[in-house]
Design a protein around this motif. Structure first.
Motif, short mmCIF file in Angstrom:
data_model
loop_
_atom_site.label_atom_id
_atom_site.label_comp_id
_atom_site.label_asym_id
_atom_site.label_seq_id
_atom_site.Cartn_x
_atom_site.Cartn_y
_atom_site.Cartn_z
N ALA A 140 11.66 -8.60 -10.03
CA ALA A 140 10.78 -8.55 -9.30
C ALA A 140 9.24 -8.75 -9.86
CB ALA A 140 10.42 -7.35 -8.54
N ILE A 141 8.00 -9.25 -9.43
CA ILE A 141 6.83 -9.34 -10.07
C ILE A 141 6.33 -7.82 -10.28
CG2 ILE A 141 4.52 -10.04 -9.78
CD1 ILE A 141 5.59 -12.33 -8.05
N CYS A 142 6.38 -6.98 -9.17
CA CYS A 142 6.12 -5.67 -9.40
C CYS A 142 7.09 -4.91 -9.84
CB CYS A 142 5.23 -5.30 -8.30
SG CYS A 142 4.69 -3.42 -8.29
N SER A 150 17.52 -4.07 0.77
CA SER A 150 16.87 -5.39 1.35
C SER A 150 15.37 -5.43 1.14
CB SER A 150 17.47 -5.32 2.81
OG SER A 150 18.74 -5.20 2.78
N SER A 151 14.85 -4.20 1.49
CA SER A 151 13.14 -4.21 1.40
C SER A 151 12.69 -4.75 0.00
CB SER A 151 12.57 -2.92 2.01
OG SER A 151 13.11 -2.73 3.26
N LEU A 152 13.26 -3.99 -0.70
CA LEU A 152 13.03 -4.18 -2.23
C LEU A 152 13.01 -5.72 -2.84
CD1 LEU A 152 14.07 -0.83 -4.12
CD2 LEU A 152 11.67 -1.42 -3.24
N TYR A 153 14.22 -6.06 -2.28
CA TYR A 153 14.56 -7.73 -2.52
C TYR A 153 13.37 -8.62 -1.98
CZ TYR A 153 16.90 -11.92 -3.21
OH TYR A 153 17.44 -13.38 -3.43
N VAL A 154 13.17 -8.27 -0.57
CA VAL A 154 12.02 -9.13 0.01
C VAL A 154 10.85 -9.02 -0.61
CG1 VAL A 154 10.81 -9.35 2.40
CG2 VAL A 154 13.33 -8.93 2.13
N LEU A 155 10.47 -7.81 -0.91
CA LEU A 155 9.28 -7.56 -1.75
C LEU A 155 8.86 -8.16 -3.27
CD1 LEU A 155 8.38 -4.05 -0.41
CD2 LEU A 155 7.47 -6.13 -0.01
N GLY A 156 10.17 -8.68 -3.79
CA GLY A 156 10.14 -9.14 -4.99
C GLY A 156 9.02 -10.01 -5.60
N ASN A 157 8.38 -10.72 -4.60
CA ASN A 157 7.48 -11.88 -4.78
C ASN A 157 5.94 -11.24 -4.78
OD1 ASN A 157 9.13 -13.85 -5.90
ND2 ASN A 157 9.50 -14.44 -3.62
N PRO A 204 2.87 -8.84 -5.53
CA PRO A 204 2.31 -8.69 -6.71
C PRO A 204 1.95 -7.07 -6.97
CG PRO A 204 0.61 -9.83 -5.39
CD PRO A 204 1.91 -9.85 -4.75
N TYR A 205 1.78 -6.32 -5.78
CA TYR A 205 1.38 -4.87 -5.95
C TYR A 205 1.84 -4.36 -4.55
CZ TYR A 205 -1.03 -0.61 -6.68
OH TYR A 205 -1.12 0.72 -7.09
N TYR A 206 2.26 -3.23 -4.68
CA TYR A 206 2.56 -2.52 -3.25
C TYR A 206 3.02 -0.99 -3.64
CZ TYR A 206 7.56 -3.11 -4.19
OH TYR A 206 8.91 -3.30 -4.71
N LYS A 207 3.18 -0.28 -2.53
CA LYS A 207 3.16 1.26 -2.86
C LYS A 207 4.24 1.56 -1.93
CE LYS A 207 -1.17 2.95 -4.43
NZ LYS A 207 -2.08 4.29 -4.25
N ILE A 208 5.17 2.77 -2.25
CA ILE A 208 6.22 3.12 -1.42
C ILE A 208 5.92 4.45 -1.05
CG2 ILE A 208 8.78 3.52 -1.59
CD1 ILE A 208 9.28 1.28 -3.66
N LEU A 209 6.31 4.79 -0.11
CA LEU A 209 6.34 6.23 0.64
C LEU A 209 7.88 6.68 0.82
CD1 LEU A 209 5.09 8.88 1.37
CD2 LEU A 209 4.78 7.86 3.89
N ALA A 210 8.38 7.66 0.04
CA ALA A 210 9.79 8.02 0.15
C ALA A 210 9.63 9.35 1.06
CB ALA A 210 10.37 8.42 -1.32
N PRO A 236 6.54 -0.16 -8.61
CA PRO A 236 5.44 0.22 -7.83
C PRO A 236 5.23 1.82 -7.92
CG PRO A 236 7.61 -0.49 -6.83
CD PRO A 236 7.72 -0.74 -8.23
N PRO A 237 4.00 2.10 -7.51
CA PRO A 237 3.75 3.52 -7.24
C PRO A 237 4.56 4.14 -6.16
CG PRO A 237 1.67 2.45 -7.49
CD PRO A 237 2.82 1.36 -7.43
N LEU A 238 5.10 5.45 -6.45
CA LEU A 238 5.89 6.11 -5.52
C LEU A 238 5.37 7.30 -4.80
CD1 LEU A 238 9.85 5.88 -4.91
CD2 LEU A 238 8.49 8.06 -4.85
N SER A 239 5.05 7.43 -3.83
CA SER A 239 4.41 8.71 -3.00
C SER A 239 5.70 9.42 -2.17
CB SER A 239 3.31 8.49 -2.06
OG SER A 239 2.23 7.42 -2.77
N ILE A 240 5.45 10.82 -1.91
CA ILE A 240 6.36 11.64 -1.45
C ILE A 240 5.92 12.21 -0.19
CG2 ILE A 240 8.18 13.36 -1.67
CD1 ILE A 240 7.62 12.72 -4.77
N LEU A 241 6.61 11.96 0.94
CA LEU A 241 6.68 12.82 2.11
C LEU A 241 7.60 13.99 2.02
CD1 LEU A 241 5.00 13.41 4.91
CD2 LEU A 241 6.79 12.02 5.97
N PRO A 242 7.44 15.27 1.58
CA PRO A 242 8.45 16.30 1.26
C PRO A 242 9.21 16.67 2.53
CG PRO A 242 6.22 17.16 1.20
CD PRO A 242 6.08 15.67 1.36
N LEU A 243 10.66 16.31 2.72
CA LEU A 243 11.21 16.62 3.76
C LEU A 243 12.54 17.35 3.48
CD1 LEU A 243 10.91 13.49 6.00
CD2 LEU A 243 9.65 15.64 6.18
#
Length: 329
Positions: free
Chosen positions: A48-50, A12-19, A21-27, A53-60
Motif C-alpha cells: 500500500a501507499i500508506c 477487504s477494506s485495507l486492500y481497497v485503501l491501498g492507493n 495516500p493517508y488515512y486513519k483507523i479507529l479500532a 496508517p495511524p490507529l486509534s482505539i475505542l476501548p470496548l
C-alpha cells in the motif's frame, strides 16, 4: 443507519485503501482487536501507499490496557459524545508503537496439545513445518507462571463468555477458582469492599479458596471499615506502594462478622426512591413479594440515622464533585 454495502471485512477494506495516500483507523474493541487489525496491516499494507496508517482505539475490551497507555481511556461507557470522540481521533498526535517479533521453539518434552493448538490458531502467528512459531507482540508478552495464568484466563473466557461480561472482578475471581490460596487488595471505600465481598459470595461458592483474605487500600470518603481493620484512615499517595504490598502479604487473617438482614417494606410508607435504591443494590436479592435480603459487611442503621445516611448517599450520587473530601461534605 449503515447500508450493507458499506460493511466489509478488515482485509477487504485495507486492500481497497491501498492507493489512498493517508488515512486513519479507529479500532473498536480491546487489546486483541487492536492486535488483529495490526496483523492485517502487516499482511496487506506492504504493497500500500500508506503502509502504517495511524490507529486509534475505542476501548470496548475487558482490560483495554493498550488504550489506557495511549490515553484513549479505560473503557467506553456509551455516555461520551461520538462526534467529540471522532474529533479526538482526527486531532490526535501520531506516536510510534514498539512491537516485538518473538520466535517460539516448543520443547518436545512439554508438548501441551491445547497450548500448541492455541499458538497455531493465533492470527498473529506464522507457523513453519518445524513447529517454530513466530509471534508479533504489540503490547506485552509473558513467560512463566504469569503467562500460564493468563492462558488459563483466555481458555476460561472462551469456554464461558457469559461469565466475563459482568465486570473484571467477577472475571478475575472466576479464573482464580482453582487457585488454593490467594489474597485480594480492594482499592476503595466501604462500598467497594462490600461489592467485592458480594462478588465473592456469587463466584466463590464453587472455588477451592472460598474465603480469600481481603485487604483494603482506603480510597473512599469515610473508610470506616479500613480504620477498624487498621488499614488507615485514607491513602494519601505518599506511602511506599511496595511497603504497602508487603503489609498485605504479612497481614494476619482475622474473621469479619457479616449479617443477613431481611427487609419487609411497609405498604403505608412506600417511598419510591428508597424502594428503588433497595432493589438496585448489588448485595440485594429481591423476591416477588418485595422482600429484600441484604448482606451487611460493616454496620446498618434503622430510623433517623439511616434516613440521614440515605440522603447523604443520594446527594453524593447527584454531586460527586462536592464529596471529594470529608471536609467538603
Amino acid at each position: 443507519m449503515v447500508d450493507p454495502y458499506q460493511v466489509s471485512r478488515v482485509y477487504s477494506s485495507l486492500y481497497v485503501l491501498g492507493n489512498v495516500p493517508y488515512y486513519k483507523i479507529l479500532a473498536c474493541g480491546g487489546d486483541g482487536t487492536v492486535g488483529w487489525v495490526l496483523s492485517c496491516l502487516d499482511s496487506v499494507g506492504q504493497d500500500a501507499i500508506c503502509q502504517s496508517p495511524p490507529l486509534s482505539i475505542l476501548p470496548l475490551g475487558t482490560g483495554n490496557d493498550l488504550a489506557r497507555v495511549l490515553r484513549w481511556g479505560p473503557g467506553y461507557t456509551g455516555g461520551e459524545d461520538p462526534f467529540s470522540y471522532l474529533r479526538d481521533v482526527i486531532d490526535a498526535e501520531d506516536i510510534k508503537l514498539d512491537r516485538w517479533t518473538v520466535i517460539f521453539h516448543p520443547n518436545e518434552k512439554e508438548q501441551d496439545d491445547v497450548k500448541v493448538a492455541i499458538a497455531n490458531d493465533t492470527n498473529s502467528a506464522n507457523t513453519n513445518e518445524d513447529t517454530t512459531t513466530i509471534f508479533v507482540m504489540n503490547n506485552y508478552f509473558g513467560i512463566g507462571i504469569d503467562a500460564d495464568i493468563l492462558l488459563d484466563f483466555h481458555q476460561a473466557r472462551e469456554e464461558n463468555p457469559d461469565k466475563f461480561n459482568i465486570s473484571r472482578v467477577y472475571s478475575s475471581l472466576y479464573v482464580l477458582g482453582n487457585v488454593p490460596y490467594y489474597k485480594i487488595l480492594a482499592c476503595g471505600g466501604d462500598g467497594t469492599v462490600g461489592w467485592v465481598l458480594s462478588c465473592l459470595d456469587s463466584v466463590g461458592q464453587d472455588a477451592i479458596c472460598q474465603s480469600p483474605p481481603l485487604s483494603i487500600l482506603p480510597l473512599g470518603t469515610g473508610n470506616d471499615l479500613a480504620r477498624v481493620l487498621r488499614w488507615g484512615p485514607g491513602y494519601t499517595g505518599g506511602e511506599d506502594p511496595f511497603s504497602y504490598l508487603r503489609d498485605v502479604i504479612d497481614a494476619e487473617d482475622i474473621k469479619l462478622d457479616r449479617w443477613t438482614v431481611i427487609f419487609h417494606p411497609n405498604e403505608k410508607e412506600q417511598d419510591d426512591v428508597k424502594v428503588a435504591i433497595a432493589n438496585d443494590t448489588n448485595s440485594a436479592n429481591t423476591n416477588e413479594d418485595t422482600t429484600t435480603i441484604f448482606v451487611m459487611n460493616n454496620y446498618f442503621g434503622i430510623g433517623i440515622d439511616a434516613d440521614i445516611l440515605l440522603d447523604f448517599h443520594q446527594a453524593r450520587e447527584e454531586n460527586p464533585d462536592k464529596f471529594n473530601s470529608r471536609y467538603g461534605t
